[in-house]
Design a protein around this motif. Sequence first.
Motif, PDB file in Angstrom:
ATOM      1  N   TYR A   7       0.803  -1.222   0.000  1.00 18.49           N
ATOM      2  CA  TYR A   7       0.000   0.000   0.000  1.00 18.49           C
ATOM      3  C   TYR A   7       0.832   1.265   0.000  1.00 18.49           C
ATOM      4  O   TYR A   7       0.289   2.355  -0.183  1.00 18.49           O
ATOM      5  CB  TYR A   7      -1.015   0.019   1.144  1.00 18.49           C
ATOM      6  CG  TYR A   7      -0.442   0.030   2.536  1.00 18.49           C
ATOM      7  CD1 TYR A   7      -0.024   1.205   3.132  1.00 18.49           C
ATOM      8  CD2 TYR A   7      -0.355  -1.140   3.270  1.00 18.49           C
ATOM      9  CE1 TYR A   7       0.482   1.222   4.412  1.00 18.49           C
ATOM     10  CE2 TYR A   7       0.144  -1.136   4.551  1.00 18.49           C
ATOM     11  CZ  TYR A   7       0.558   0.035   5.121  1.00 18.49           C
ATOM     12  OH  TYR A   7       1.065   0.042   6.387  1.00 18.49           O
ATOM     13  N   THR A   8       2.134   1.168   0.152  1.00 18.03           N
ATOM     14  CA  THR A   8       2.961   2.379   0.157  1.00 18.03           C
ATOM     15  C   THR A   8       2.853   3.128  -1.165  1.00 18.03           C
ATOM     16  O   THR A   8       2.943   4.346  -1.188  1.00 18.03           O
ATOM     17  CB  THR A   8       4.426   2.058   0.460  1.00 18.03           C
ATOM     18  OG1 THR A   8       4.899   1.086  -0.468  1.00 18.03           O
ATOM     19  CG2 THR A   8       4.587   1.528   1.875  1.00 18.03           C
ATOM     20  N   LEU A  11      -0.201   5.619  -1.063  1.00 22.80           N
ATOM     21  CA  LEU A  11      -0.166   6.789  -0.181  1.00 22.80           C
ATOM     22  C   LEU A  11       0.836   7.816  -0.687  1.00 22.80           C
ATOM     23  O   LEU A  11       1.986   7.497  -0.962  1.00 22.80           O
ATOM     24  CB  LEU A  11       0.182   6.351   1.239  1.00 22.80           C
ATOM     25  CG  LEU A  11      -0.794   5.342   1.842  1.00 22.80           C
ATOM     26  CD1 LEU A  11      -0.319   4.911   3.219  1.00 22.80           C
ATOM     27  CD2 LEU A  11      -2.199   5.894   1.893  1.00 22.80           C
ATOM     28  N   LYS A  12       0.372   9.031  -0.807  1.00 24.83           N
ATOM     29  CA  LYS A  12       1.185  10.134  -1.336  1.00 24.83           C
ATOM     30  C   LYS A  12       1.451  11.163  -0.249  1.00 24.83           C
ATOM     31  O   LYS A  12       0.871  11.122   0.834  1.00 24.83           O
ATOM     32  CB  LYS A  12       0.444  10.820  -2.495  1.00 24.83           C
ATOM     33  CG  LYS A  12      -0.058   9.884  -3.562  1.00 24.83           C
ATOM     34  CD  LYS A  12       1.061   9.244  -4.309  1.00 24.83           C
ATOM     35  CE  LYS A  12       0.502   8.357  -5.420  1.00 24.83           C
ATOM     36  NZ  LYS A  12       1.239   7.166  -5.647  1.00 24.83           N
ATOM     37  N   HIS A  15      -1.402  12.822   1.540  1.00 23.87           N
ATOM     38  CA  HIS A  15      -2.146  12.077   2.548  1.00 23.87           C
ATOM     39  C   HIS A  15      -1.572  12.243   3.958  1.00 23.87           C
ATOM     40  O   HIS A  15      -2.204  11.802   4.926  1.00 23.87           O
ATOM     41  CB  HIS A  15      -2.180  10.589   2.189  1.00 23.87           C
ATOM     42  CG  HIS A  15      -2.870  10.314   0.898  1.00 23.87           C
ATOM     43  ND1 HIS A  15      -2.273   9.591  -0.109  1.00 23.87           N
ATOM     44  CD2 HIS A  15      -4.079  10.689   0.438  1.00 23.87           C
ATOM     45  CE1 HIS A  15      -3.103   9.521  -1.134  1.00 23.87           C
ATOM     46  NE2 HIS A  15      -4.211  10.181  -0.830  1.00 23.87           N
ATOM     47  N   GLU A  16      -0.403  12.856   4.077  1.00 24.26           N
ATOM     48  CA  GLU A  16       0.209  13.032   5.399  1.00 24.26           C
ATOM     49  C   GLU A  16      -0.707  13.822   6.321  1.00 24.26           C
ATOM     50  O   GLU A  16      -1.380  14.759   5.894  1.00 24.26           O
ATOM     51  CB  GLU A  16       1.561  13.742   5.278  1.00 24.26           C
ATOM     52  CG  GLU A  16       2.638  12.861   4.715  1.00 24.26           C
ATOM     53  CD  GLU A  16       4.001  13.535   4.677  1.00 24.26           C
ATOM     54  OE1 GLU A  16       4.129  14.700   5.081  1.00 24.26           O
ATOM     55  OE2 GLU A  16       4.941  12.868   4.230  1.00 24.26           O
ATOM     56  N   VAL A  20      -6.866   7.638   6.245  1.00 31.21           N
ATOM     57  CA  VAL A  20      -7.190   6.978   4.987  1.00 31.21           C
ATOM     58  C   VAL A  20      -7.835   5.623   5.275  1.00 31.21           C
ATOM     59  O   VAL A  20      -7.603   5.022   6.321  1.00 31.21           O
ATOM     60  CB  VAL A  20      -5.947   6.773   4.088  1.00 31.21           C
ATOM     61  CG1 VAL A  20      -5.328   8.104   3.699  1.00 31.21           C
ATOM     62  CG2 VAL A  20      -4.914   5.880   4.737  1.00 31.21           C
ATOM     63  N   LEU A  22      -8.263   1.867   3.415  1.00 30.97           N
ATOM     64  CA  LEU A  22      -7.823   0.988   2.340  1.00 30.97           C
ATOM     65  C   LEU A  22      -8.714  -0.242   2.319  1.00 30.97           C
ATOM     66  O   LEU A  22      -9.281  -0.628   3.353  1.00 30.97           O
ATOM     67  CB  LEU A  22      -6.374   0.555   2.564  1.00 30.97           C
ATOM     68  CG  LEU A  22      -5.326   1.651   2.689  1.00 30.97           C
ATOM     69  CD1 LEU A  22      -3.987   1.054   3.081  1.00 30.97           C
ATOM     70  CD2 LEU A  22      -5.196   2.426   1.397  1.00 30.97           C
ATOM     71  N   LEU A  29      -7.180   2.442  -2.388  1.00 30.99           N
ATOM     72  CA  LEU A  29      -7.470   3.546  -1.486  1.00 30.99           C
ATOM     73  C   LEU A  29      -8.950   3.885  -1.642  1.00 30.99           C
ATOM     74  O   LEU A  29      -9.408   4.209  -2.730  1.00 30.99           O
ATOM     75  CB  LEU A  29      -6.600   4.751  -1.838  1.00 30.99           C
ATOM     76  CG  LEU A  29      -6.773   6.002  -0.984  1.00 30.99           C
ATOM     77  CD1 LEU A  29      -6.356   5.742   0.458  1.00 30.99           C
ATOM     78  CD2 LEU A  29      -5.955   7.147  -1.558  1.00 30.99           C
ATOM     79  N   VAL A  32     -10.306   9.280   2.023  1.00 31.43           N
ATOM     80  CA  VAL A  32      -9.323  10.141   2.693  1.00 31.43           C
ATOM     81  C   VAL A  32     -10.107  11.206   3.437  1.00 31.43           C
ATOM     82  O   VAL A  32     -11.086  11.741   2.914  1.00 31.43           O
ATOM     83  CB  VAL A  32      -8.373  10.825   1.680  1.00 31.43           C
ATOM     84  CG1 VAL A  32      -7.385  11.731   2.386  1.00 31.43           C
ATOM     85  CG2 VAL A  32      -7.653   9.798   0.832  1.00 31.43           C
ATOM     86  N   VAL A  53      -2.015   8.611   8.435  1.00 28.84           N
ATOM     87  CA  VAL A  53      -0.731   8.692   7.748  1.00 28.84           C
ATOM     88  C   VAL A  53       0.119   9.748   8.453  1.00 28.84           C
ATOM     89  O   VAL A  53      -0.240  10.921   8.488  1.00 28.84           O
ATOM     90  CB  VAL A  53      -0.917   9.050   6.258  1.00 28.84           C
ATOM     91  CG1 VAL A  53       0.426   9.110   5.553  1.00 28.84           C
ATOM     92  CG2 VAL A  53      -1.841   8.046   5.587  1.00 28.84           C
ATOM     93  N   TYR A  59       3.028   4.500   9.300  1.00 27.22           N
ATOM     94  CA  TYR A  59       1.591   4.420   9.295  1.00 27.22           C
ATOM     95  C   TYR A  59       1.121   3.582  10.477  1.00 27.22           C
ATOM     96  O   TYR A  59       1.799   2.684  10.924  1.00 27.22           O
ATOM     97  CB  TYR A  59       1.107   3.762   7.989  1.00 27.22           C
ATOM     98  CG  TYR A  59       1.788   4.376   6.794  1.00 27.22           C
ATOM     99  CD1 TYR A  59       1.344   5.569   6.273  1.00 27.22           C
ATOM    100  CD2 TYR A  59       2.915   3.792   6.244  1.00 27.22           C
ATOM    101  CE1 TYR A  59       1.983   6.166   5.196  1.00 27.22           C
ATOM    102  CE2 TYR A  59       3.562   4.386   5.171  1.00 27.22           C
ATOM    103  CZ  TYR A  59       3.091   5.566   4.644  1.00 27.22           C
ATOM    104  OH  TYR A  59       3.723   6.145   3.589  1.00 27.22           O
TER     105      TYR A  59
END
Length: 64
Positions: A7-8, A11-12, A15-16, A20, A22, A29, A32, A53, A59
């Motif tokens: 899943y890495t 996540l962008k 998304h920090e 999220v 999943l 995804l 969010v 995130v 995570y």
Amino acid sequence: MVEQLGYTKLLKKSHENKWVALSAGYEKLLAVGETLAEVLKKTGKEEVVVMQVMPNTGYAPVLR
């Protein structure tokens, strides 16, 4: 282990500091949001993996 789940790539940086959701298999995804409640509302009763995130630290997954 995180790399094995795959899943890495979902996540962008955007998304920090957000929550999220999943798919149970970590392949898609689904939602969010700024809060856990927002993400849970978006996913309804669907079985999902929810996580916050965190920037540069990883995570924290939670199963629902």
